[in-house]
Design a protein around this motif. Structure first.
Motif, PDB file in Angstrom:
ATOM      1  N   THR A 311       0.821  -1.211   0.000  1.00  0.00           N
ATOM      2  CA  THR A 311       0.000   0.000   0.000  1.00  0.00           C
ATOM      3  C   THR A 311       0.853   1.259   0.000  1.00  0.00           C
ATOM      4  OG1 THR A 311      -1.714  -1.187   1.240  1.00  0.00           O
ATOM      5  CG2 THR A 311      -1.863   1.203   1.187  1.00  0.00           C
ATOM      6  N   LYS A 332      -6.231   9.311   1.706  1.00  0.00           N
ATOM      7  CA  LYS A 332      -7.443   8.508   1.841  1.00  0.00           C
ATOM      8  C   LYS A 332      -7.329   7.206   1.054  1.00  0.00           C
ATOM      9  CE  LYS A 332     -11.363  10.632   1.310  1.00  0.00           C
ATOM     10  NZ  LYS A 332     -12.354  11.570   0.742  1.00  0.00           N
ATOM     11  N   ARG A 333      -6.645   7.280  -0.105  1.00  0.00           N
ATOM     12  CA  ARG A 333      -6.446   6.055  -0.891  1.00  0.00           C
ATOM     13  C   ARG A 333      -5.664   5.016  -0.097  1.00  0.00           C
ATOM     14  NH1 ARG A 333      -5.589   9.183  -5.575  1.00  0.00           N
ATOM     15  NH2 ARG A 333      -3.324   9.083  -5.248  1.00  0.00           N
ATOM     16  N   GLN A 334      -4.749   5.478   0.755  1.00  0.00           N
ATOM     17  CA  GLN A 334      -3.987   4.537   1.572  1.00  0.00           C
ATOM     18  C   GLN A 334      -4.920   3.690   2.434  1.00  0.00           C
ATOM     19  OE1 GLN A 334      -0.207   4.161   2.095  1.00  0.00           O
ATOM     20  NE2 GLN A 334      -0.726   4.647  -0.001  1.00  0.00           N
ATOM     21  N   THR A 336      -8.237   3.033   1.888  1.00  0.00           N
ATOM     22  CA  THR A 336      -9.103   2.148   1.100  1.00  0.00           C
ATOM     23  C   THR A 336      -8.307   1.005   0.474  1.00  0.00           C
ATOM     24  OG1 THR A 336      -8.869   3.699  -0.756  1.00  0.00           O
ATOM     25  CG2 THR A 336     -10.828   3.908   0.600  1.00  0.00           C
ATOM     26  N   ILE A 337      -7.125   1.305  -0.050  1.00  0.00           N
ATOM     27  CA  ILE A 337      -6.309   0.252  -0.674  1.00  0.00           C
ATOM     28  C   ILE A 337      -5.884  -0.775   0.362  1.00  0.00           C
ATOM     29  CG2 ILE A 337      -4.110  -0.233  -1.829  1.00  0.00           C
ATOM     30  CD1 ILE A 337      -4.381   2.503  -3.213  1.00  0.00           C
TER      31      ILE A 337
END
Length: 740
Positions: A311, A332-334, A336-337
């Motif tokens: 991640t 935020k992507r961190q 969700t991923i």
């Protein structure tokens, strides 16, 4: 019964390999950060700068003094553990398997003390290393901002990743090594082995208490003093070098937000692992000596390190930040991923490490469970954490209407700002509590208290990523302060401010994770305590239980009052000192004279050491006093009451403070028509926002986060002393009834 697909030998290899990979990855991130060189000019002025910036080193030395006091406190606890009367030196029948012989109670006390020390030292080392990397990386992040916001983001995020992976990997590796060393003595007595391991969680949370409370008092005393005099009275910018409290403020960010958060999440990780291992040891895993299934909680954490490693690459290597607006989505992507990848990882571990069916101890009975049910327990904890994180972001980010409404209320003064902020905090409790409630219901339905413990582990399985984005915030904040003090251009300060604004939101998300996991961990520990204390039911209609319940619900208020007043008292001294320097040092406002930073640092340091003792004593002594004098039934009520009350207050306080902070930044940034009407800096609306931010500082960085430790530490301390309380506790009730 069927057997697990994963062999014991492979399990013994995979767990330490994952931990070692995590440590090496953190060192690799450190290497990348260290490649950002300081400017030659800065090096040539090294001697001068050491005198000016040496307060970071001074703080770490002072933190060492802080740690020394903590170790003294730990020695008292260890002495209490090892000197309890009634500990047998002879082997005895096991508590849950009477046909087996377990090790003497004295041996459990000794090994519990050793595991306590291991947990305490690991927590201290994790916090210390976190502060070291933060102070190492802040100036480098500032210098990278000259090349663009993307370079500065990578420097700050990689530095946060160093702390995240070191803490996750160290916690896992030390726990794994401790289990294997203790196993040399305990042999087949897994019940005694994992009972002794519970000291690891107690040690971690004991250090977290003083890190959170002491660190929170340190940083907020400096922050409040710097803001009230500097911004409101003198109308100078934040982090202006003329402000005497600015160094203490910047250094305090590392103490409270990095060392405090790190030790807090480490404590949650250690306690949830210990709670799961204790229940597993008296389930079919422990009874049949199935090592791979027994170490399922550690395998989940091992998979988490690998998932977080992948991640992290999405933020530092796969995608490039090119604009300010891309920073917050990247963070935020961190979340969700890592959550999506970890769901797959949990499924893999659950199906190869667990038998298809097994039994879990459930208050005196064995409950039949399938491996897919345990997968859902972990997964629901993981996804509940994501829900809590995004709800926290919605209520604390200035990109959404709740914070914008709080900012708009500033146009009529500080009073309406405070009213709107308090209402926001209360409202923000609703969805996280439902998420926690659903997690508890589903996980308990599937796998009893073991299900709740692994649900907490699921929420913490991405701890490396969570800590990376959390530590990123204080590093960016310090980078902005350095840019201001170094007199760098307005454009560079805008870049560091953008990094800092995103960091404030991620810090609030981190606090949400910490609170949610603390609730699940505390409930799991509560279940383990009830089992160890041989309590069949906790009946709130029983007077002994109800008085404990209502007193326990009061404790978070008492604790919060102590911490809030401690910050207020320390801030009062700081304000007086800053005012004195502005009034008595000629040329300070003009910039021709330098302030006395050292005195302000000393005020914060002395206050943090002195003021953390009363709230710490309240948390540490309450279970001992209640268990000894009132018995396990009353103590069970105290634990339940403090859990229910503490979680609500913690969420509300953290989100209220975060909303006030970002409402102030929303006005300062002037990024929208509404914000420009309210601004600029120095306007009446901005001053009202600063007052709200100042009120919120101790809420979001001292009282709110510290409540996590209160509910966890009281639960794990009660678990460790449960056999003694069950045998010798309730002295007052015994005396009373004997008198009858």
């Amino acid at each position: 019964m069927s057997v697990a697909m994963l062999s014991d030998l492979l399990t013994e290899v995979l767990i330490p390999v994952a931990a070692v990979v995590g440590i090496f990855f953190s060192l690799l991130q450190w290497h990348f950060v260290s490649k950002v060189k300081l400017s030659p000019e800065r090096q040539t002025r090294g001697a001068h700068d050491h005198g000016k910036n040496g307060y970071s080193d001074r703080l770490i030395e002072e933190e060492g003094i802080n740690d020394h006091n903590v170790v003294v406190k730990c020695a008292e606890i260890q002495s209490a553990i090892s000197e309890v009367e009634g500990f047998s030196t002879k082997s005895q029948p096991c508590t849950y398997s009477k046909d087996r012989t377990c090790k003497p109670a004295l041996a459990n006390a000794i090994f519990s003390t050793l595991s306590f020390l291991l947990g305490a030292v690991t927590s201290i080392v994790s916090g210390f290393l976190g502060m070291k990397i933060a102070t190492y990386a802040n100036a480098r992040t500032t210098l990278e901002a000259r090349k663009g916001v993307g370079k500065a983001f990578i420097a700050a995020f990689r530095s946060g990743a160093v702390m995240g992976f070191l803490l996750a990997a160290n916690g896992l590796l030390v726990l794994y090594i401790a289990i294997n060393i203790f196993k040399l003595y305990y042999g087949d007595d897994w019940e005694g082995l994992f009972e002794a391991i519970t000291g690891y969680g107690l040690g971690g949370s004991s250090m977290a208490l003083f890190g959170r409370v002491g660190g929170g008092i340190y940083t907020k005393a400096a922050d409040v003093g710097a803001d009230l005099v500097g911004k409101v009275e003198r109308n100078i910018p934040e982090d202006d070098p003329r402000n005497p409290a600015v160094i203490a403020d910047n250094v305090g960010d590392n103490v409270g937000d990095i060392a405090g958060m790190g030790s807090d999440l480490f404590g949650s990780y250690a306690e949830s692992s210990c709670a799961a291992l204790v229940v597993a040891s008296i389930s079919s895993f422990g009874i049949n000596h199935e090592l791979t299934a027994m170490l399922y909680p550690l395998l989940i954490s091992s998979m988490g390190i690998i998932v977080c490693l992948v991640t992290t690459l999405f933020a530092t290597d796969f995608f490039e930040i090119k604009a300010v607006k891309e920073i917050e989505p990247a963070l935020k992507r961190q979340l969700t991923i890592s959550t999506a990848l970890m769901t797959v990882g949990i499924a893999i571990v659950s199906f190869i490490a667990l038998p298809s069916s097994f039994t879990i101890f459930n208050f005196g009975a064995q409950k039949a469970v399938k491996n897919w049910e345990l997968f859902f327990c972990v997964a629901i904890g993981l996804w509940a954490g994501l829900v809590i994180g995004f709800v926290t972001e919605y209520y604390t980010s200035n990109a959404y209407s709740p914070v914008q409404d709080v900012a708009d209320s500033c146009k009529t003064g500080a009073a309406t700002n405070v009213i709107f902020g308090l209402a926001l905090g209360y409202k923000s409790v609703i969805i996280p509590i439902f998420a926690i409630a659903v997690s508890i219901f589903v996980s308990f339905s599937f796998a009893a208290m073991y299900g709740i413990a692994v649900a907490a582990l699921g929420m913490l399985s991405t701890i490396a990523t969570g800590l990376a984005i959390d530590a990123y915030g204080p590093i960016s904040d310090n980078a902005g302060g350095i840019a201001e003090m170094a007199g760098m251009s307005h454009g560079i300060r805008e870049r560091t401010d953008a990094l800092d604004a995103a960091g404030n939101t991620t810090a609030a998300i981190g606090k949400g994770f910490a609170i949610g996991s603390a609730a699940l961990v505390s409930l799991a520990l509560f279940g383990a305590f009830v089992s160890r204390a041989a309590i069949s039911t906790v009946d709130v209609l029983t007077p002994k239980v109800f008085i404990g319940l209502i007193i326990g619900a009061m404790l978070p208020y008492w604790f919060s009052a102590m911490t809030m007043k401690s910050v207020g008292s320390a801030a009062l001294k700081m304000v007086q000192e800053v005012r004195r320097q502005f009034n008595s040092i000629p040329g300070l406002m003009e910039g021709s004279a330098k302030p006395d930073y050292a005195t302000c640092v000393k005020i914060s340091t002395d206050a943090s050491i002195k003021e953390m003792i009363p709230p710490g004593a309240l948390v540490m002594l309450t279970p001992l006093v209640v268990g000894t004098f009132f018995g396990v039934e009353t103590l069970s009520g105290v634990l339940a009451g403090s859990l229910v009350s503490g979680v609500q207050i913690a969420i509300s306080a953290s989100n209220t403070g975060g909303a006030w902070d970002n409402a102030k930044k929303y006005i300062e940034a002037g990024a929208s028509d509404q914000a420009r009407v309210l601004g600029p800096k120095g306007s009446d609306a901005h001053k009202a926002a600063v007052i709200g931010d100042t009120i919120g500082d101790p809420l979001k960085d001292t009282s709110g986060p510290s409540l996590n430790i209160l509910i966890k530490l009281m639960a794990v301390e009660s678990l460790v002393f449960a056999p003694f309380f069950a045998t010798h506790g309730g002295l007052l009730f015994k005396i009373f009834w004997n008198g009858k």
